[in-house]
Design an enzyme around this catalytic site. Sequence first.
Site, short mmCIF file in Angstrom:
data_model
loop_
_atom_site.label_atom_id
_atom_site.label_comp_id
_atom_site.label_asym_id
_atom_site.label_seq_id
_atom_site.Cartn_x
_atom_site.Cartn_y
_atom_site.Cartn_z
CE LYS A 170 -29.66 -17.37 -24.03
NZ LYS A 170 -30.89 -16.61 -24.25
CG LEU A 189 -26.49 -11.78 -31.24
CD1 LEU A 189 -25.47 -12.50 -30.37
CD2 LEU A 189 -26.01 -11.73 -32.68
CB CYS A 205 -38.50 -8.98 13.06
SG CYS A 205 -38.39 -8.76 14.84
CG ASP A 212 -2.04 -0.98 1.09
OD1 ASP A 212 -2.12 -1.63 0.02
OD2 ASP A 212 -2.83 -1.11 2.05
CB CYS A 222 -38.19 -11.73 19.08
SG CYS A 222 -38.87 -10.53 17.92
CE LYS A 247 -20.31 -11.57 -32.66
NZ LYS A 247 -19.49 -10.64 -31.88
CD GLU A 296 -22.90 -8.28 -22.88
OE1 GLU A 296 -22.89 -7.71 -23.99
OE2 GLU A 296 -23.92 -8.73 -22.36
CE LYS A 312 -26.63 -13.93 -26.15
NZ LYS A 312 -27.06 -13.38 -24.86
CD GLU A 354 -17.12 -12.97 -30.92
OE1 GLU A 354 -17.91 -12.35 -30.17
OE2 GLU A 354 -16.65 -12.50 -31.97
CE1 TYR A 384 -20.84 -7.21 -28.81
CE2 TYR A 384 -20.42 -8.21 -26.66
CZ TYR A 384 -21.23 -7.46 -27.50
OH TYR A 384 -22.41 -6.96 -27.04
CG ASP A 425 -26.20 -13.36 -18.78
OD1 ASP A 425 -26.75 -12.49 -19.50
OD2 ASP A 425 -26.82 -14.10 -18.01
CB CYS A 448 -35.39 -9.37 17.00
SG CYS A 448 -35.50 -11.00 16.27
CB CYS A 490 -40.46 -11.88 14.58
SG CYS A 490 -38.75 -12.47 14.68
S1 IVH Z 1 -22.62 -9.53 -30.96
C1 IVH Z 1 -25.05 -7.65 -34.07
N1 IVH Z 1 -21.11 -10.98 -29.37
O1 IVH Z 1 -25.87 -10.64 -26.50
C2 IVH Z 1 -24.25 -8.28 -33.03
N2 IVH Z 1 -23.13 -10.09 -28.51
O2 IVH Z 1 -28.73 -10.66 -28.01
C3 IVH Z 1 -24.78 -8.06 -31.68
N3 IVH Z 1 -23.53 -10.59 -26.15
O3 IVH Z 1 -26.94 -7.33 -26.88
C4 IVH Z 1 -23.95 -8.45 -30.58
N4 IVH Z 1 -21.68 -11.73 -25.82
O4 IVH Z 1 -25.26 -7.85 -25.06
C5 IVH Z 1 -22.25 -10.26 -29.49
N5 IVH Z 1 -19.67 -12.24 -28.04
C6 IVH Z 1 -20.80 -11.53 -28.18
C7 IVH Z 1 -21.69 -11.35 -27.11
C8 IVH Z 1 -22.86 -10.62 -27.32
C9 IVH Z 1 -22.78 -11.26 -25.26
C10 IVH Z 1 -24.83 -9.97 -25.85
C11 IVH Z 1 -24.96 -8.54 -26.25
C12 IVH Z 1 -26.14 -8.44 -27.15
C13 IVH Z 1 -26.85 -9.72 -26.88
C14 IVH Z 1 -27.47 -10.18 -28.18
#
Ligand code: IVH
Length: 675
Positions: free
Chosen positions: A320, A88, A432, A37, A417, A296, A179, A121, A119, A232, A123, A437, A414
Amino acid sequence: MAISDRAEAERRIDWLVAELKRHDILYYLRDRPELSDAAYDRLRRELEEVEARWPDLVRADSPTQRVGAPIGGASFAPVEHRVPMLSLDNAMSEAELRAFDERVRRLLDTTAPVEYVGELKLDGAAVELIYEAGRLEVGSTRGDGRVGEDVTANLRAVLTIPERLAAGQPPALASIRGEVVIPLQAFARLNRLREARGEEPFVNPRNAAAGSLRQREEVDLERLRSLEFRAYAIAEGLPAEAATQADALACLREWGFAVSDAARVCRDVDDALAFHAAALATRDRLPIEVDGTVFKLNRFDQQRDVGTLPRSPRWAIAFKFPPQQEHTVVEAIEVNVGRTGALTPVAKLRPVFVGGVTVSNASLHNQDEVERKDVRVGDTVVVQRAGDVIPQVVRVVPALRPQGAKPWRMPSRCPVCRAEAVRLEGEAVTRCPNLDCPAQLANNVRHFASRGALDIEGLGEKLVEQLVAQGLVKRVSDVFRLDAETLTGLDRMGAKSAANRIAALERARQTTLARFLIALGIRHVGAGVAELLADHYAGDLDALMNAPREEIEAIPGVGPTIAESLVRSFADPRNRREIEELRALGVRWPKGERRVAREGPLLGKTFVLTGTLPGLGRDEAKRRIEDAGGKVTASVSKKTSYVVAGADPGSKLAKAEELGVAVLDQAGLEALLGD
Ligand code: IVH
């Protein structure tokens, strides 16, 4: 050595900013700090010094510059995406992915295999970053795809978003898409914190990431620091020589972005399926939440030929992952009383293996949730592991409901208590209300003693737990009944530390009304509201306690929810008795109390006082620092600006030296105060 040359100062600033950022990443994101630090602080202080000498060289992304959400306004400013942010189309099975591949090849009029980039996906929350001449200018959320929200200030705090593109010849304008995600560990930490504070946990990392980006008031910097960005796509500003998505990803890496490591070119649809299967196999080991794969078309010329629909491109698809779900039976519904008094119904499940773990409990959150899903004891339910590890009851299977199963009701009292439970209007949570408590007591005592509240030094978690477990503290006010003799009998408590604790209690008795109100832990009454109330009633608690709801509601900055919460709390005879006890035990505050000045030479500086200051006195010193806009806190951290050490300083001086915090004597303080 001081820098005298402007160009050298600029180089030094660039280096220091980059180095501090690198260490921030190691510290916040990788849990692998390389610097102590003190060494970190030395770098930071050097940056402050060079910046003070050359103020026009201060960079927008310098860690010395405050970050935060845009100030004022009811919402974030809208940002129109120059190129719409599409979503997508989904495939849920191998057959659907093959159908996608066939459609693509039909549109391209070819029977030969086509290349895809596979790639993960991620979240999280999709964002767009606009770089002009290589500098980050605007960052926005996806919004409805056409117009998003301007969250630039918050995005600048995300460590993996570069402020400048690492490009020799950056394009005039680049639009980077990617993302923002919250790593699962940070997600779990954030939710633990929220639960401890009595706030609703986020249901999944996606909501947590999106929520973090949309923070507006009291922006939590640590939370922004824990986010990560994965790029991406380059929607505008693609270098002319980039002909494929693989080239674009390589370019993003070169420009300094983090790109998912897993991404690779797949030579045909079978290879894409293999990519998907491999990703699925690693799903549970990834540090961030991934809900599928994305394919893609690799070649941009082919992407153009295939074209785009209004909502989604025809050249890409999300495949998915299957949800991690199982069936099991609800054996009972119990009610947990949390440390903040929240009554949470919990489904006790016949143990079931789902998503890599055995699940036997699932939170049903609150009464509305139970009613909405209509979960009853004996029901067969679908359970899923959402996001991190929090198991959820998704739905009931009505066909399997046993005869005579009754709708579930939240108990009126509760379970710990037996106090009558309350649910405030507009809130989902039943609580509560009893401060004493046993389920809540330890938490309440800790809050009561915490820095923002009565600031009782040395009354930490371990000690509080012992005091509660041994029945020495049955109500919050009991802490002021403790004596040195009782404390000396406890674990690891010598006579000297016991005496220190008693002295700390003595100091804490003299407080302010705002602190006292915070200490009471009334729902919705945080520091800001407490200050408003204390100011409005000029330290007169009785006036506040007896004020009608309409009067409280009329105070600027205090809304109906807060007013309702206060009135309810003061109407409870147990709470009134407790407040009387505390006053009888010597807790007091000045009437007509003052607030920390909002301006002055010491604005933004934090001080810690240690030792005695002859002729000045701690209270006087504190008052004068606050008058000058500074803050006085109890313990030394990296964030402390100065430690003021008087005669016989305590361990805080050593701590200051260890952390490299500047130390002042009384004369030094007086000089800062301008006398
Ligand atoms: S490409 C036209 N690549 O998924 C291309 N999207 O339903 C649009 N997402 O809104 C996005 N990982 O938030 C792309 N490797 C990835 C992704 C990705 C997550 C999300 C993104 C987008 C949603 C598409």
